[in-house]
Scaffold this active site. Structure first.
Site, PDB file in Angstrom:
ATOM      1  N   CYS A  79       0.832  -1.195   0.000  1.00 54.88           N
ATOM      2  CA  CYS A  79       0.000   0.000   0.000  1.00 54.88           C
ATOM      3  C   CYS A  79       0.873   1.254   0.000  1.00 54.88           C
ATOM      4  CB  CYS A  79      -0.945   0.105   1.192  1.00 54.88           C
ATOM      5  SG  CYS A  79      -2.071  -1.269   1.316  1.00 54.88           S
ATOM      6  N   LYS A  83      12.972 -14.747 -11.058  1.00 51.14           N
ATOM      7  CA  LYS A  83      12.665 -13.651 -11.979  1.00 51.14           C
ATOM      8  C   LYS A  83      11.631 -14.095 -13.014  1.00 51.14           C
ATOM      9  CE  LYS A  83      13.766 -10.985 -10.302  1.00 51.14           C
ATOM     10  NZ  LYS A  83      14.475 -10.754  -9.105  1.00 51.14           N
ATOM     11  N   ASN A 115      -1.647   2.262   5.563  1.00 48.91           N
ATOM     12  CA  ASN A 115      -0.762   1.208   5.056  1.00 48.91           C
ATOM     13  C   ASN A 115      -0.347   0.378   6.259  1.00 48.91           C
ATOM     14  OD1 ASN A 115       1.334  -0.294   3.893  1.00 48.91           O
ATOM     15  ND2 ASN A 115       2.815   1.356   4.177  1.00 48.91           N
ATOM     16  N   GLY A 116      -0.643  -0.923   6.230  1.00 54.16           N
ATOM     17  CA  GLY A 116      -0.264  -1.777   7.357  1.00 54.16           C
ATOM     18  C   GLY A 116      -1.400  -2.717   7.720  1.00 54.16           C
ATOM     19  N   TRP A 176      -2.605  -2.841  -1.637  1.00 51.62           N
ATOM     20  CA  TRP A 176      -2.248  -4.254  -1.760  1.00 51.62           C
ATOM     21  C   TRP A 176      -3.040  -4.931  -0.660  1.00 51.62           C
ATOM     22  CZ3 TRP A 176      -0.043  -8.200   1.139  1.00 51.62           C
ATOM     23  CH2 TRP A 176       0.433  -9.294   0.411  1.00 51.62           C
ATOM     24  N   ARG A 228       4.127  -0.140  -4.691  1.00 49.86           N
ATOM     25  CA  ARG A 228       3.886  -0.694  -3.359  1.00 49.86           C
ATOM     26  C   ARG A 228       2.634  -1.556  -3.291  1.00 49.86           C
ATOM     27  NH1 ARG A 228       6.791   1.933   0.520  1.00 49.86           N
ATOM     28  NH2 ARG A 228       5.366   1.152   2.089  1.00 49.86           N
ATOM     29  N   LYS A 274       6.242  -4.203  -3.968  1.00 48.54           N
ATOM     30  CA  LYS A 274       7.685  -3.982  -3.887  1.00 48.54           C
ATOM     31  C   LYS A 274       8.221  -4.128  -2.470  1.00 48.54           C
ATOM     32  CE  LYS A 274      11.619  -2.841  -5.702  1.00 48.54           C
ATOM     33  NZ  LYS A 274      12.263  -3.951  -6.437  1.00 48.54           N
ATOM     34  N   GLU A 304      17.741 -17.356  -8.388  1.00 53.27           N
ATOM     35  CA  GLU A 304      17.291 -15.999  -8.720  1.00 53.27           C
ATOM     36  C   GLU A 304      16.727 -15.945 -10.149  1.00 53.27           C
ATOM     37  OE1 GLU A 304      16.603 -13.425  -7.193  1.00 53.27           O
ATOM     38  OE2 GLU A 304      16.759 -11.765  -8.591  1.00 53.27           O
ATOM     39  N   HIS A 359      18.662 -36.080  -8.412  1.00 51.62           N
ATOM     40  CA  HIS A 359      17.927 -36.551  -7.245  1.00 51.62           C
ATOM     41  C   HIS A 359      16.437 -36.215  -7.304  1.00 51.62           C
ATOM     42  CE1 HIS A 359      21.696 -37.688  -5.412  1.00 51.62           C
ATOM     43  NE2 HIS A 359      22.169 -36.525  -5.832  1.00 51.62           N
ATOM     44  N   GLU A 404       8.069 -14.594 -11.315  1.00 54.78           N
ATOM     45  CA  GLU A 404       7.307 -13.458 -10.807  1.00 54.78           C
ATOM     46  C   GLU A 404       6.793 -12.529 -11.886  1.00 54.78           C
ATOM     47  OE1 GLU A 404       9.569 -11.215  -7.908  1.00 54.78           O
ATOM     48  OE2 GLU A 404      11.342 -11.296  -9.132  1.00 54.78           O
TER      49      GLU A 404
HETATM   50  C1  F6R Z   1      11.976 -10.401  -6.095  1.00 53.62           C
HETATM   51  C2  F6R Z   1      11.771  -9.430  -5.045  1.00 53.62           C
HETATM   52  C3  F6R Z   1      11.440  -9.923  -3.672  1.00 53.62           C
HETATM   53  C4  F6R Z   1      12.268  -9.135  -2.637  1.00 53.62           C
HETATM   54  C5  F6R Z   1      11.844  -9.528  -1.225  1.00 53.62           C
HETATM   55  C6  F6R Z   1      12.679  -8.834  -0.181  1.00 53.62           C
HETATM   56  O1  F6R Z   1      12.281  -9.803  -7.300  1.00 53.62           O
HETATM   57  O2  F6R Z   1      11.859  -8.271  -5.263  1.00 53.62           O
HETATM   58  O3  F6R Z   1      11.656 -11.277  -3.554  1.00 53.62           O
HETATM   59  O4  F6R Z   1      13.604  -9.427  -2.847  1.00 53.62           O
HETATM   60  O5  F6R Z   1      10.499  -9.172  -1.037  1.00 53.62           O
HETATM   61  O6  F6R Z   1      12.592  -7.454  -0.281  1.00 53.62           O
HETATM   62  P1  F6R Z   1      13.660  -6.513   0.364  1.00 53.62           P
HETATM   63  O7  F6R Z   1      14.955  -6.737  -0.308  1.00 53.62           O
HETATM   64  O8  F6R Z   1      13.136  -5.132   0.111  1.00 53.62           O
HETATM   65  O9  F6R Z   1      13.719  -6.842   1.816  1.00 53.62           O
END
Ligand code: F6R
Length: 618
Positions: free
Chosen positions: A2, A495, A102-103, A76, A27, A613, A491, A514, A498
């Site tokens: 949010c 990517k 937000n929260g 969100w 957000r 984010k 990773e 395995h 997501e």
């Molecule tokens: C993936 C992504 C998330 C963040 C995770 C941690 O692309 O962005 O997996 O890495 O939510 O976020 P931070 O680094 O802000 O603690």
């Protein structure tokens, strides 16, 4: 999760609030809303969907835009599905008060039941509507002003919040408060206007003066008078300092790129230079990092380093494990913050905890830090967002200096986190004598080349696009890597998942036998990191095993490779570098492939479904 924003002053509030919401949309973006006060009436416009959907509604009726005071929200969802009614802002039952939040209010159910017994009814399923009615109830019972009512109401709240509240019977003020969710207040000249937002981006073009509220603080913002900040619990006055913002407008705009993610992928060479600038001094043969220098004995005497993080930052932490153990010979454990905080971990004052977070706001990481500190560990933060909650909560730290990352899928945050971890590992190795001076020097010189090597790799974008076109309709993919590149495989898979919603799994290459090998057939694309130094021959054997089961192989190899080229369906070359630094290069093609596949599949690259984010809720 949010984004909230607000304005009170002499300008038309609508463009400020709506543009602010667009900047905060990273957000959360399942619904959006705005309240405009025109001097008499509060006009509420809200909808399920994005800020652009909200704009369509408001554009239909110009009077929805009128006023010098406005608050907005991009959501969100936590409590209540994303729909028009659950969208913020929320009015109190009397219709006098309005809130954006937000929260999460964890005890909202208890509070709601209590309010229901007092005759309140609720339109939405949200915890936020409970909070605004609680504020109304306190205001009525105590016969107090809005600021006091918000403060008293918050003393009964369990959970996390950043809120902005407005009372139409007292239209010269806004009340904001925070606990666990960030809030910045932009201060205009001579107190003639104020901005409120989850981060400073919505008001960058208006003021560079900002106050960041700390947890359990409440600010009463009064037009023409100024800001009074108090501690919510003990009512003491706080001398809030105004900070000068360094962020520029350019940094938060797309700068000609179609998406923030692509811009951020291309920013990596500069971001990495910004990360090591002033710290890595190859000519003097040293690395300077005050957060490490000032606490060197803690690092050197540590029984072990525990790295805590979530998501991509956790993957960077895994690379860190390889770096610290290989270079500095310090035992490392890497933990998901969400698991660590709840599993009663054994932590002592001889542990050094490194918390990694791009946003610096991730709720689980923050809670894990608090737990580690309470058990006496020294906690070091690796954050991107300056002044974030995690940066403030840790004992010391190092910023990544990657600049704002707006695309929800992390890219430059990952490579700059690895850069910081490499610098710390090298520094400790030098101090401990586990690396010779020449090896140390060699690392510095090689790390210095990485930005131009990434630059070179970004030029292969067209060939990466061709590969993306071949595999865009896959439904499952495997990513394999070994050693330093095992986390890169994780990773790479994250990517793809997501932003394109294609199922993908990352594995250590040798683990394939395995289990995952059962999945391989002619429809399965397998991305394999097979650079020349990381157990090359063993990975080549894995590739042979895939080939004999008709899997499609996309291999990341070192320039000049001939062996893998003969077997793989596609190869992507990375420039020669030291093995420990290869993750900084091997991750680039994975970022580009995911990006192009998502674009080809018409997905919303910067705002993938269900994601946000910064994850400020558990
Ligand atoms: C993936 C992504 C998330 C963040 C995770 C941690 O692309 O962005 O997996 O890495 O939510 O976020 P931070 O680094 O802000 O603690």
């Amino acid at each position: 999760m949010c984004g909230i924003t607000g304005y009170i002053g002499y300008r038309d509030a609508y463009p400020i609030v709506i543009n602010g919401l667009k900047r905060l949309e990273y957000r959360g973006y399942d619904s959006a809303g705005i309240m405009m006060y025109d001097g008499k009436e509060m006009k509420l416009s809200k909808t399920k969907g994005k800020v652009s959907d909200l704009e369509l509604i408001v554009n239909n009726e110009e009077k929805r835009k009128v006023g010098k005071i406005g608050i907005g929200h991009t959501r969100w969802a936590t409590h209540g599905v994303p729909n028009d009614t659950n969208s913020h802002p929320h009015f109190s039952e009397s219709g006098d008060l309005v809130i954006v939040h937000n929260g999460i209010i964890e005890n909202y159910d208890t509070l709601k039941k209590e309010l229901v017994t007092r005759g309140y009814t609720f339109k939405s399923d949200t915890d936020t509507e409970v909070l605004i009615n609680l504020i109304q109830e306190v205001k009525k019972n105590e016969d107090c002003k809005l600021g006091k009512a918000v403060q008293l109401a918050l003393t009964s709240v369990v959970g996390a919040y950043a809120i902005a509240v407005f009372d139409k019977t007292k239209p010269d003020e806004l009340v904001v408060a925070r606990l666990g969710s960030p809030i910045a207040i932009g201060v205009g000249k001579e107190n003639n206007e104020f901005f409120v937002a989850s981060d400073a981006s919505p008001f960058l073009e208006y003021t560079k003066n900002a106050i960041y509220l700390e947890d359990e603080e409440l600010a009463i913002i009064k037009i023409g008078k100024g800001i009074k900040v108090r501690k919510i619990m003990d009512d003491s006055l706080v001398d809030a300092t105004i900070q000068k913002l360094k962020m520029s407008l350019e940094q938060i705009e797309k700068g000609g790129y179609e998406h923030f993610m692509l811009k951020e992928i291309h920013e990596q060479p500069k971001a990495i230079i910004d990360t090591y600038r002033g710290r890595m001094l190859p000519d003097q043969g040293i690395i300077k990092m005050s957060g490490v220098d000032d606490n060197m004995s803690k690092f050197l005497n540590a029984d072990r380093i525990i790295i805590i993080a979530c998501g991509t930052s956790w993957h960077a932490g895994l690379v860190g494990e390889y770096l610290f153990e290989d270079m500095a010979r310090i035992p490392v454990e890497v933990e998901y913050a969400s698991e660590f905080r709840y599993r009663n971990p054994i932590i002592t004052s001889k542990d050094v905890v490194i918390a990694i977070s791009q946003s610096g706001e991730t709720a689980d990481t923050l809670a894990a830090i608090k737990l580690a500190k309470s058990k006496g560990a020294f906690v070091f933060g690796v954050c991107n967002v300056v002044g974030s909650s995690i940066a403030r909560e840790t004992d010391a730290g190092a910023y990544t200096h990657a600049g704002p990352e707006i695309g929800v899928a992390s890219t430059k945050a990952f490579t700059t986190q690895i850069t910081v971890l490499s610098l710390i590992a090298l520094k400790l190795a030098k101090e401990k004598g586990t690396l010779s001076t020449s090896a140390f020097q060699n690392y510095l010189r090689t790390l210095e080349l990485i930005p131009s090597q990434i630059e070179q790799m970004l030029k292969i974008d067209d060939s990466v696009k061709e590969i993306a076109a071949v595999y865009k309709d896959a439904t499952n993919c495997l990513y394999l890597g070994r050693g330093f590149n095992f986390p890169v495989a994780l990773e790479g898979a994250l990517k793809l998942k997501e932003i394109s919603y294609i199922h993908a799994e990352g594995y250590p290459a040798a683990e394939m036998k395995h289990g995952p090998i059962a999945l391989i057939d002619e429809n399965m694309p397998i991305f394999v990191i097979a650079t020349n130094k990381g157990h090359y021959e063993k990975v080549v054997s894995n590739i042979q095993e895939i080939k004999s089961r008709s899997g499609k192989i996309i291999a990341i190899v070192t320039e000049g490779d001939t062996q893998v080229k003969e077997i793989a369906d596609h190869v992507i070359e990375i420039p020669e570098t030291m093995e420990a630094l290869t993750p900084l290069l091997t991750t680039i093609p994975f970022q580009l492939i995911s990006y192009h596949i998502a674009v080809m599949l018409n997905k919303n690259v910067d705002q993938p479904r269900n994601l946000a984010k910064s994850v400020t809720v558990e």
